[in-house]
Structure formats: structure tokens, C-alpha cells
Scaffold this active site. Structure first.
Site, PDB file in Angstrom:
ATOM      1  CE1 TYR A  35      -3.192   2.935   0.478  1.00  0.00           C
ATOM      2  CE2 TYR A  35      -2.832   2.833   2.850  1.00  0.00           C
ATOM      3  CZ  TYR A  35      -3.413   3.444   1.748  1.00  0.00           C
ATOM      4  OH  TYR A  35      -4.200   4.553   1.923  1.00  0.00           O
ATOM      5  CG  HIS A  53      -9.195   1.671  -4.101  1.00  0.00           C
ATOM      6  ND1 HIS A  53      -8.055   1.911  -4.831  1.00  0.00           N
ATOM      7  CD2 HIS A  53      -9.206   2.603  -3.101  1.00  0.00           C
ATOM      8  CE1 HIS A  53      -7.400   2.935  -4.306  1.00  0.00           C
ATOM      9  NE2 HIS A  53      -8.078   3.369  -3.259  1.00  0.00           N
ATOM     10  CG  ASP A 112      -3.915   2.186  -3.396  1.00  0.00           C
ATOM     11  OD1 ASP A 112      -3.509   2.755  -4.429  1.00  0.00           O
ATOM     12  OD2 ASP A 112      -4.627   2.754  -2.545  1.00  0.00           O
TER      13      ASP A 112
END
Length: 264
Positions: free
Chosen positions: A109, A255, A151
Site C-alpha cells: 500500500y 477502489h 494500491d
């Protein structure tokens, strides 16, 4: 054949109902989650186990960040890299032990980077660039079949955003971020699996802001989520798709999941 998914869930405990729906409908063998927003002790292990996901590697943090990899395939945790260099829970790496044995699966992330694309005016932007540089140094050492997903908080291509010109000065699509991510890609020769299957300039988004009330109509999306593989592993990928419908589910994340299938 194994199926691997990645999803920034934006609080796993809050959104467990849609995670359960996704796992029931799509049945990936492995699911990598980002922004779980919980410590390891309060992660919903039992809910995942009830669906057959009894193997897990959870790197949690109270209220913020956090990553987790849950699996129907046996795995072992092998790394937790602190690319933020401040103790935040933003990475966990595992090795698959069943089907796909030997594959290293890195779940990351990347920091969002704040609102101003200038490290002098915005320390968060500098932290994001430094995070990516540490990832790049790591990528230079990677060997063996490796998949890095998560991400990345960067939409690198013009077709990865709803309007290239309008977003050139918006964090996530600035030339500096794109160049920094490209150095990471080149450090290991990562293959962008999404764009291997969904060819540029075809539209390909994974995130739509909560601020956009009618996200489907406005479609102001960005591709912030990625699945990148070592060349030999990328060659074994047989399919890749985006689960856009999840953005319309009850209490969604901003998302949506990405899924890649491999013939290993």
C-alpha cells in the site's frame, strides 16, 4: 490454474459483507487487501475461515493503513518491509506453498502523497517518492517468480485517468510520480499484467472518488491499483479483469478488485 485478487478495501471490518460477497462470487485462491485499518488481533479471521480462507498473513495498524493476504492455498509470511521508514504497516510478503509453490506474492500500500505535488510544500509527497525509491532498491534484489500487487496510488498512463491534461498537476498522475514508478518497474523488469491484457489506450480504472455522486455516469476514474509480475511469471498469466460492479455494492470501497489468473 490459480486466481489471485487485490483490493484496497478501506476498512476490512466495516466492509466484510462485500468482501464475503466477492469471495463467494469470484472465488479467488488468494486475496490481497490494503488499507485494512485494523490491528492483527481484531482482524476478522473467523469470517474468512468460514469461506475457506484459512491461511493468512496480516500486517495491521490501528485505524490506518495495514495490509493482509488471505488464502485457500497454504502460504508462509516471509517479509514485512518498512518502505515508509516510519513503522507504518504498508507491506507484507508471502510465499505460496501449495499450487503455485515458490511464487512470492508481495502486497503493498503506497502512500497517497497528500494534495500538493511538491515535497518542499508537502512532506507527504516527499514521503511517497522516498517510499518508491526504497521499493526500487528492493526490486533490484528480487529473484524468482514474484508478483507485486496493491494500491500503488499512481495512474501511470494517459489512458489510466479520466482526463490526462486536467490531472497532470494532481497527485497520482504527475510526471514526477510516473517517472519514479517507471524506475521501480525497470529495476526488476516488472510486467504490468493489467496492461498486458487490457491494452493501452483502452479505458482501465480501479478507483472512483466518493465525492462523485454518480460515479458511473461521470466515470472520473483512475487506475491506482496494480498487479505486476516478474517476466517469467507474467508469461503464465492467462486472464485479468476488473470487478467494477463492486463499486456499486452497499457501503463500497472507493477502489474495486483486480483479478489475475495464472496457469502454473
Amino acid at each position: 490454474m490459480i486466481k489471485i485478487a487485490t483490493w484496497n478495501i478501506n476498512s476490512v471490518r466495516l466492509r466484510m459483507p462485500i468482501v464475503e460477497r466477492f469471495l463467494t462470487e469470484q472465488a479467488p485462491d488468494v486475496l490481497c487487501l490494503q488499507e485494512i485499518k485494523t490491528v492483527e488481533e481484531t482482524f476478522p479471521y473467523e469470517a474468512f475461515a468460514a469461506l475457506g480462507y484459512t491461511h493468512h498473513a496480516v500486517h495491521g495498524q490501528k485505524g490506518y493503513h495495514g495490509v493482509a493476504t488471505v488464502s485457500r492455498i497454504p502460504l508462509k509470511e516471509v517479509t514485512r518491509n518498512d518502505w515508509q521508514d516510519n513503522g507504518e504497516a504498508r507491506h507484507v510478503g508471502v510465499e505460496l506453498l501449495g499450487p503455485g509453490r515458490g511464487m512470492l506474492l508481495e502486497n503493498v500500500y503506497v502512500p497517497a502523497g497528500g494534495d500538493i505535488p511538491d515535497r518542499e510544500l508537502n512532506s507527504k509527497f516527499g514521503q511517497k517518492l522516498d517510499f518508491l525509491e526504497r521499493m526500487t532498491r528492493w526490486a533490484e534484489t528480487v529473484s524468482g517468480p514474484t508478483l507485486i500487487v496493491g494500491d500503488f496510488n499512481i495512474a501511470p498512463l494517459e489512458s489510466d485517468v479520466w482526463n490526462h491534461k486536467q490531472l497532470l498537476k494532481v497527485v497520482s498522475h504527475t510526471p514526477l510520480e510516473v517517472e519514479t514508478l517507471k524506475r521501480f518497474q525497470d529495476a526488476h523488469g516488472w510486467v504490468d499484467i493489467g496492461r498486458q491484457h487490457i491494452l493501452d489506450p483502452e479505458r482501465y480504472f480501479s478507483w472512483w472518488s466518493y465525492r462523485s455522486k454518480d460515479w458511473r455516469v461521470n466515470d472520473r476514474g483512475r487506475r491506482l491499483d496494480h498487479m505486476w509480475a516478474s517476466p517469467e511469471l507474467a508469461a503464465a498469466s492467462t486472464g485479468h479483469y476488473v470487478c467494477e460492479d463492486c463499486r456499486a455494492w452497499d457501503k463500497p470501497s472507493d477502489h474495486v478488485p483486480l483479478v489475475t489468473e495464472f496457469d502454473l
